[in-house]
Design an enzyme around this catalytic site. Structure first.
Site, PDB file in Angstrom:
ATOM      1  N   LYS A 131       0.838  -1.211   0.000  1.00 26.11           N
ATOM      2  CA  LYS A 131       0.000   0.000   0.000  1.00 26.11           C
ATOM      3  C   LYS A 131       0.868   1.255   0.000  1.00 26.11           C
ATOM      4  O   LYS A 131       0.641   2.198  -0.769  1.00 26.11           O
ATOM      5  CB  LYS A 131      -0.919  -0.030   1.221  1.00 26.11           C
ATOM      6  CG  LYS A 131      -2.007   1.041   1.198  1.00 26.11           C
ATOM      7  CD  LYS A 131      -2.876   0.949   2.425  1.00 26.11           C
ATOM      8  CE  LYS A 131      -3.960  -0.099   2.336  1.00 26.11           C
ATOM      9  NZ  LYS A 131      -3.625  -1.408   2.894  1.00 26.11           N
ATOM     10  N   GLY A 138      -7.840  -6.092   2.922  1.00 18.66           N
ATOM     11  CA  GLY A 138      -8.678  -6.189   4.103  1.00 18.66           C
ATOM     12  C   GLY A 138      -8.138  -7.063   5.201  1.00 18.66           C
ATOM     13  O   GLY A 138      -8.836  -7.346   6.167  1.00 18.66           O
ATOM     14  N   THR A 193      -7.545  -0.439   9.477  1.00 17.14           N
ATOM     15  CA  THR A 193      -7.493   0.967   9.074  1.00 17.14           C
ATOM     16  C   THR A 193      -8.181   1.793  10.154  1.00 17.14           C
ATOM     17  O   THR A 193      -9.237   1.395  10.668  1.00 17.14           O
ATOM     18  CB  THR A 193      -8.210   1.171   7.726  1.00 17.14           C
ATOM     19  OG1 THR A 193      -7.464   0.526   6.695  1.00 17.14           O
ATOM     20  CG2 THR A 193      -8.350   2.645   7.396  1.00 17.14           C
ATOM     21  N   GLN A 238      -1.772   9.146   6.396  1.00 14.93           N
ATOM     22  CA  GLN A 238      -2.156   9.983   5.255  1.00 14.93           C
ATOM     23  C   GLN A 238      -3.208  11.003   5.679  1.00 14.93           C
ATOM     24  O   GLN A 238      -4.142  10.660   6.417  1.00 14.93           O
ATOM     25  CB  GLN A 238      -2.717   9.085   4.146  1.00 14.93           C
ATOM     26  CG  GLN A 238      -2.991   9.772   2.831  1.00 14.93           C
ATOM     27  CD  GLN A 238      -3.452   8.758   1.782  1.00 14.93           C
ATOM     28  OE1 GLN A 238      -4.018   7.716   2.097  1.00 14.93           O
ATOM     29  NE2 GLN A 238      -3.186   9.059   0.529  1.00 14.93           N
ATOM     30  N   ARG A 278      -4.257  -0.822  -6.480  1.00 12.93           N
ATOM     31  CA  ARG A 278      -3.608  -2.130  -6.395  1.00 12.93           C
ATOM     32  C   ARG A 278      -4.008  -2.952  -7.611  1.00 12.93           C
ATOM     33  O   ARG A 278      -5.036  -2.691  -8.234  1.00 12.93           O
ATOM     34  CB  ARG A 278      -4.030  -2.854  -5.111  1.00 12.93           C
ATOM     35  CG  ARG A 278      -5.514  -3.118  -5.018  1.00 12.93           C
ATOM     36  CD  ARG A 278      -5.874  -3.919  -3.779  1.00 12.93           C
ATOM     37  NE  ARG A 278      -5.714  -3.158  -2.574  1.00 12.93           N
ATOM     38  CZ  ARG A 278      -6.657  -2.374  -2.029  1.00 12.93           C
ATOM     39  NH1 ARG A 278      -7.840  -2.234  -2.643  1.00 12.93           N
ATOM     40  NH2 ARG A 278      -6.430  -1.732  -0.922  1.00 12.93           N
ATOM     41  N   HIS A 329     -14.141 -37.641 -23.109  1.00 18.50           N
ATOM     42  CA  HIS A 329     -13.777 -38.946 -22.561  1.00 18.50           C
ATOM     43  C   HIS A 329     -14.806 -39.499 -21.575  1.00 18.50           C
ATOM     44  O   HIS A 329     -15.289 -40.623 -21.723  1.00 18.50           O
ATOM     45  CB  HIS A 329     -12.409 -38.864 -21.878  1.00 18.50           C
ATOM     46  CG  HIS A 329     -12.098 -40.048 -21.035  1.00 18.50           C
ATOM     47  ND1 HIS A 329     -12.357 -40.084 -19.671  1.00 18.50           N
ATOM     48  CD2 HIS A 329     -11.610 -41.253 -21.347  1.00 18.50           C
ATOM     49  CE1 HIS A 329     -12.022 -41.255 -19.203  1.00 18.50           C
ATOM     50  NE2 HIS A 329     -11.551 -41.986 -20.188  1.00 18.50           N
TER      51      HIS A 329
END
Length: 897
Positions: free
Chosen positions: A25, A133, A137, A184, A312, A847
């Protein structure tokens, strides 16, 4: 401090090469930032910090040892150990150096801002494993204490139950998976969601699929809200599905988030305006172009501006076969589905099959076909140039019904599309090839039907098979090194055409005469009810003869309990020693050697030259021998076969008698008898071409392994089986030019690719745009909740299901129904024991269908997901007349007794 040792790195200091330090990430966010995409600012707490934090504990080494002893099914021990580790890590203080570096980076970024704090593992967001996941987070994190706490919680989340199980299932070492933490700046969006630059359902690479909802994207990810769905193709919105969005997640002023009910007037409002949908799709395609592969992108819209929160690879898409770019829509069908072997193959096996395929070659003798393409470790045939012919578009879907009905439906759907028809300009070279092959083939079919003695057909084909194998053996006998591999490639390059020339006329004669028998039965009698019985116990079928020979082998073991005990416990290395000690072992070994001498070149998945043959791994036959002993009486297999001949003769006599009773019946009966005699005498030859090819494969494999053994002894290969990860061309160059120093690196990479490919599910049919066409059958009425397939052997049977994924580990009990992904001749030993057959792939002439009809057991094929939807021990009904499977008892019975 070097970048490796630094505890914090800014996004501007990160790119794709930083993955070992900041995880998947973090590396992606740095890569996107450097490429100029709109990414909220931030930094990463590196894996060096995590490693230092873990090393503060004196107990983690013991915990790791406990984790290494677990398998994915031990849920309770995983839960207990995971909880202990998390609780332990929460008690550890963050070392001062890490704490100081983290606080400094946070202050530089803006200590009054809110942050999203996310885990980023080193085995995450990879092309072959997303880990999506698996870790935690934390949103709207404010202040120093919340930040430090969130970082520690992210580190601990590497040991949640789901993360531990995911690593076990995917073969990742718990010690080697490290964790970075992404910090972030929060964006407080009006709308957020997920964008796939390829349709995740159909695989269509030109379709952008967007999910959107109000507020933070966590509402969508966590599943508490149904999102709008928008799809864009070629700059146009092609689909909009507006959801009833009842809830949304919003940030709290003091930090954290809350889930709120949306106002009624907003719930059914389109979350993104049309202009924003198109702008977002364009941005997604730019990100895809940067990475060079389809992407799964998290995004948000705030104050009229899009932000990218993550990108990603989409790991669930099956790779698209690569063709020379001509701007046209190409259609590929799975060769593995046609050959009843859908598992991934190693590069040597792929190279072998591409060399065998005779069309689309620049070098007709040794080159690999450009019409037989590799994708995901499987072979896909590019039918496009052939399908540009109107005649081919009519004939091929009908022929494909015999291979796999669902594939036929899928192909019919694609070739009727407007775009395909507009691009369908007949290929002159294809036309010339068809004219070169078909007229001589038809001439031979006519000669066999009208001018030959059908009773001699099997003997002629047996003689031809032996001659072809002996010629190849003699050609290789005096060659070594690169010259031997070149001769193998040359032989492979012409093998299929030689087999078509010798054996295909008999196969087509069988198909033509069967169609005529069916046609005239319906025309003159109004039905064809006797025709299915004409398939019973066809003479000369090498696969049926192999099944009978295996029954004889089981009967050879039956009088000797010590032989049976030796078979149960022996390994390939000890088998003959164990049998030698047993009473009757000498006689059984002689019978076993005779069987292997004739059929030892076969095995499950036999078109894969790298698979161990029965003569290489004889104990793979043991489960079939033991099943036969448990389910079939002495000599019963031979009695059944003779009974099949009697039933076929009785069906013929009944059919002819009914015809004689009609007006002009004597002549009609004479014509029908003529057709039946030809059909019965030639249709058994349908397996000869496959057996001939497999015998060649065993011959070639033996030669290749001799060269590989020498390369291993010389230190060029680490082990002789590493040759499986080279193509025939690469092996030739290696023997000619020696090791360039890169061969082992290439082999190691291909081993990883192969492990990933094994987990993929290959589609039956796909386009050059990646679209998977499923070809669903909807033309029959079946009981509710039944599984629909293609009926290939009539009759109805009820019994307990036995799901078999690998025949070498299966033992069927009396009355059990075989549920398999597919079958090829390597599965034949199980058919004597099965009460009925259900397969995920196949058609009327594949077959399993042919053998089921010969053995007189009901069979349904093309049942999507049968090995997952049907459980061991469920009591089921197989209707081989209508084409469905019904689960009658949902509680599986024990099959271990």
């Amino acid at each position: 401090m070097s970048s490796i040792e630094r505890y914090v790195l800014s996004f501007h200091d990160i790119d794709h090469a930083s993955l070992p330090y900041v995880g998947g990430k973090g590396a992606n966010l740095g890569e996107l930032t450097k490429a100029g995409f709109p990414v909220p600012a931030g930094f990463c707490v590196t894996t060096s910090a995590y490693r230092r934090f873990i090393h503060e504990s004196s107990e983690m080494d013991g915990y790791f040892r406990q984790l290494e002893q677990l398998d994915a099914g031990q849920l309770e021990p995983i839960r207990e150990i995971g909880q202990k580790i998390r609780e332990h890590l929460h008690t550890l203080p963050i070392p001062d150096e890490i704490r100081n570096a983290l606080i400094e980076a946070w202050q530089e970024a803006g200590n009054d801002a809110a942050y999203a704090v996310r885990s980023s593992a080193t085995a995450e967001d990879l092309p072959t494993a997303s880990f999506a996941g698996q870790q935690e987070t934390y949103l709207n994190v404010k202040g120093e204490q919340q930040l430090l706490q969130a970082v520690k919680q992210c580190w601990s989340s590497l040991f949640t139950d789901r993360a531990i199980i995911y690593r076990i299932k995917n073969g990742f070492d718990h010690r080697n998976v490290l964790l970075s933490v992404v910090v972030q700046q929060m964006v407080f969006p009006d709308v957020s969601g997920i964008l796939f630059t390829a349709d995740p359902i159909t695989g269509h690479r030109r379709t952008v699929s967007i999910d959107a909802s109000f507020g933070l994207g966590e509402a969508l990810v966590s599943g508490i809200v149904s999102a709008d769905l928008y799809q864009v193709c070629s700059g146009k919105i092609v689909r909009k599905k507006i959801a009833d969005k009842q809830k949304a997640i919003f940030p709290l002023p003091e930090g954290g988030t809350k889930t709120c009910d949306l106002p009624h007037e907003q719930r059914n409002e389109q979350a993104l305006a049309d202009r924003d949908i198109l702008a977002l799709a364009e941005l997604g395609k730019k990100i895809e172009a940067h990475y060079g592969s389809p992407q799964d992108i998290e995004w948000c819209l705030a104050d009229g501006r899009f932000f990218i929160l993550q990108s990603r690879p989409i790991t669930s898409l099956f790779p698209v076969p690569q063709v020379e770019e001509d701007g046209k829509l190409h259609v590929f069908f799975s060769f593995g589905h046609q050959q009843m072997m859908t598992e991934a193959m190693r590069p040597l096996a792929v190279s072998t099959m591409r060399t065998v395929f005779p069309f689309g070659k620049r070098d007709p003798h040794t080159g690999e076909s450009t019409a037989a393409l590799e994708a995901g470790g499987r072979i896909y045939i590019d039918l496009t140039p052939v399908l540009y012919s109107k005649v081919a578009r009519k004939i091929i879907p009908k022929l494909m019904v015999n291979m796999d009905e669902r594939m036929s439906y899928a192909l019919s759907e694609v070739i009727q599309r407007e775009r395909f028809l507009q691009e369908a300009v007949p290929n002159k070279e294809v036309g010339r090839t068809v004219r070169r092959i078909i007229p001589p083939l038809l001439a031979k079919v006519i000669r066999i039907i009208f001018f030959s003695d059908p009773s001699k057909a099997v003997d002629k084909c047996n003689e031809m098979m032996e001659r072809l194998v002996e010629e190849s053996k003699q050609e290789l006998a005096s060659l070594t090194g690169a010259e031997r591999i070149k001769k193998i490639r040359e032989n492979l390059g012409t093998l299929l055409l030689r087999m078509i020339s010798h054996f295909a006329p008999y196969l087509f004669t069988g198909i033509v005469t069967l169609k005529w028998i069916e046609h005239f039965s319906v025309r003159w009698l109004g039905d064809a009810r006797e025709v299915p019985l004409l398939n019973r116990s066809l003479p000369g079928n090498v696969t049926s003869e192999m099944g009978l020979a295996l029954g004889d082998l089981a009967d050879a073991a039956r009088p000797y309990p010590e032989v049976i005990a030796a078979l149960k416990k022996a390994t390939d290395a000890t088998l003959y020693d164990e049998l030698g000690k047993a009473e009757g072992g000498e006689d059984f070994c002689a019978a076993f050697a005779h069987f292997l001498d004739k059929y030892g070149t076969r095995c499950p998945g036999e078109i894969d030259i790298t698979r161990p043959r029965w003569h290489e791994a004889p104990t793979t036959l043991v489960p079939a021998i033991l099943s036969h002993l448990q389910t079939v009486e002495p000599g019963e297999h031979r009695t059944r076969f003779k009974q099949g001949i009697i039933e076929a003769e009785q069906a013929e006599e009944t059919l002819l008698r009914r015809l004689r009773e009609k007006k002009g019946g004597w002549l009609k009966a004479k014509w029908m008898s003529f057709l039946i005699r030809r059909y019965r005498n030639v249709m058994g030859i349908r397996e000869h071409h496959k057996f001939t090819m497999i015998r060649h494969f065993a011959l070639f494999k033996r030669a290749i392994m001799e060269e590989a053994r020498q390369l291993a002894e010389n230190g060029v290969l680490e082990q002789e089986t590493d040759v499986f990860y080279l193509t025939l061309h690469e092996l030739t160059l290696l023997l000619e030019q020696g090791d360039s120093g890169e061969v082992q690196t290439r082999i190691s990479q291909r081993k990883k690719e192969y492990e990933w490919q094994r987990k993929l599910t290959p589609p039956r049919l796909m386009t050059s745009e990646g679209e998977v066409i499923t070809g669903i059958r909807n033309d029959i009425e079946v009981p509710e909740d039944s599984l629909v397939g293609t009926p290939v052997s009539s009759g109805v049977a009820e019994g307990y299901a036995r799901v078999v994924l690998k025949p070498e580990s299966a033992e069927l009990k009396p009355g059990e129904i075989l549920i398999a992904p597919f079958t090829d001749p390597g599965w034949t030993p199980l058919f004597h024991s099965a009460k009925a057959l259900v397969m995920e792939v196949g058609g009327l002439m594949t077959h399993g269908a042919v053998v089921a009809r010969e053995y007189g057991i009901p069979a349904v094929v093309g049942v999507e997901g049968a090995t997952e939807k049907i459980k061991d021990g469920q009591y089921i009904r197989v209707d081989g007349t209508s084409g469905y499977v019904q689960i009658l008892e949902d509680h599986p019975q024990s099959l271990t007794d």
